[in-house]
Design a protein around this motif. Structure first.
Motif, short mmCIF file in Angstrom:
data_model
loop_
_atom_site.label_atom_id
_atom_site.label_comp_id
_atom_site.label_asym_id
_atom_site.label_seq_id
_atom_site.Cartn_x
_atom_site.Cartn_y
_atom_site.Cartn_z
N ILE A 1 14.57 -44.18 7.43
CA ILE A 1 14.86 -43.89 8.84
C ILE A 1 15.78 -44.97 9.42
N SER B 1 8.81 -39.83 13.84
CA SER B 1 9.58 -38.75 14.46
C SER B 1 10.30 -39.25 15.70
N GLN C 1 18.67 -34.92 11.39
CA GLN C 1 17.22 -35.08 11.45
C GLN C 1 16.52 -33.87 10.83
N MET D 1 13.20 -41.56 14.90
CA MET D 1 14.36 -40.77 14.49
C MET D 1 15.10 -40.20 15.69
N SER D 2 14.35 -39.58 16.58
CA SER D 2 15.01 -38.91 17.70
C SER D 2 15.68 -39.90 18.65
#
Lengths: 289, 100
Positions: free
Chosen positions: B6, A63, A76, A66-67
């Motif tokens: 990702i 997470s 996202q 990704m951010s």
């Protein structure tokens, strides 16, 4: 730069809210204050993303990666949503990448405010998002635009990542997401992001056809693929746009209605180009560039 | 979500941003490709709304999510903040499930 921009302005009497054709007489919001307020709002959205990413099975490291590295919120949200719905990684990735493509449109605008070596500008490119482009476009001088872009871009970056961290960590406390109706948080988020796009006729047509594509194909296509297929809905949207049916339509910096109305208006003004190509840059909205 | 996905998403997201900034430069993007990019979010977000609100796996499904989405529609219409819309929608759905 400003005069060139004004050259693109058009009289848009159809939208009273944006009826001004001489933005230079309007007071622009203080870029620093605007950027900070938007960043705070985005931080809260980041918490939502963190909670949903955690519920969708992403690790804290995933997470946060990704951010930090993807840093374009709508993509996202979309990726995590497709995964949560049981779609393949490929479908999630495809949807997220297609959503991120619009950031290409912000670059040429932001380029007007930045100078210096290529490497420095390339580094700052990471901070191109709906909010930073919107606040920058709301200013009346290159200097203020640059300030607005930098404060908002970096402020949102910090807030978005802090929010994601808080969200993932608190996600553990929540447990079964459906218990709190959290499964509806995705479509509710996407609806809020969609809203600014519905203000133009091409946007409405595209959205409507996209929805129909999903309804028509969800029963026989693999999970997530109907969303990719819905991207073809831009074709009827483009036909409407080129036929002039989109009069009065241009993108608005939608989400900022709650955080920085001036940015919204100005980005819209900035992008009103001509009747045959009325769409501006529809920003996805608050916190979710 | 895999690490590879990702990574690819991160690389492409940055590529979109940096190409617009450094390669296209100060010119405004026009033409069909630019128009398509402007409209893409409308198509995708709308599809995501439908998938998230009225489908389960590969079937249409009407359930407690509709109550939350009704709240969200009102919130978007009334221009409530993102957070109020999302949290309110979730709470409405949770209440609808309790009641049913």
């Amino acid at each position: 730069m400003r005069s060139e921009r004004d050259g693109h302005r058009r009289s848009d009497g159809g939208d009273g809210e944006f009826s001004s054709t001489d933005g230079d007489d309007e007071p622009a919001g203080d870029p620093v204050r605007m950027g900070v307020l938007i960043s705070l709002a985005v931080g809260v959205v980041g918490i939502t993303f963190g909670v949903l990413a955690d519920a969708g099975g992403l690790s804290l490291a995933q997470s946060m990666t990704m951010s930090v590295l993807v840093f374009t919120g709508a993509s996202q949200f979309a990726a995590v949503s497709v995964i949560t719905a049981g779609g393949s990684v490929a479908a999630a990735l495809g949807t997220a990448v297609l959503l991120a493509a619009r950031n290409v449109l912000y670059g040429p605008i932001v380029a007007q405010w930045l100078d210096g070596p290529l490497l420095r500008r390339a580094g700052l490119a990471h901070f191109i998002i709906d909010e930073s482009a919107g606040v920058g476009a709301a200013q009346t001088s290159v200097r203020a635009s640059r300030t607005g872009f930098l404060v908002t871009g970096i402020g949102v970056f910090v807030a978005w990542n802090t929010g994601t961290l808080i969200g993932v960590l608190s996600g553990d406390l929540i447990g079964d997401p459906t218990r709190y109706g959290l499964d509806v948080a995705f479509p509710a988020s996407f609806l809020a992001l969609l809203a600014p796009h519905l203000r133009t006729t091409p946007g409405r047509v595209t959205a409507g056809v996209g929805a129909l594509v999903v309804v028509a194909t969800v029963s026989f296509l693999p999970v997530g693929v109907p969303i990719l297929l819905a991207s073809l809905a831009v074709v009827p949207g483009m036909m409407i746009a080129s036929s002039g049916g989109g009069g009065g339509g241009f993108g608005r910096f939608g989400g900022s209605a709650r955080t920085g109305g001036d940015a919204e208006r100005e980005l819209a003004d900035n992008e009103g180009v001509s009747g045959e190509n009325p769409a501006g840059i529809p920003a996805d909205g608050e916190g979710l560039s | 979500m895999t690490w590879a996905a990702i990574g690819v998403l991160a690389a492409l997201s940055y590529l979109f941003k940096v190409v617009g900034l450094t390669v296209v430069g100060g010119r405004e993007l026009r033409g069909p490709a630019a128009e398509a990019m402007r409209l893409l979010p409308a198509a995708l977000l709308s599809a995501l709304v439908v998938v998230g609100s009225v489908t389960t796996e590969q079937a249409l499904a009407l359930d407690g999510r509709l109550a939350g989405m009704a709240f969200a529609v009102v919130g978007v219409w009334r221009k409530w903040s993102f957070t109020v819309i999302v949290v309110g929608a979730a709470a409405t759905t949770a209440l609808a499930r309790l009641a049913s």
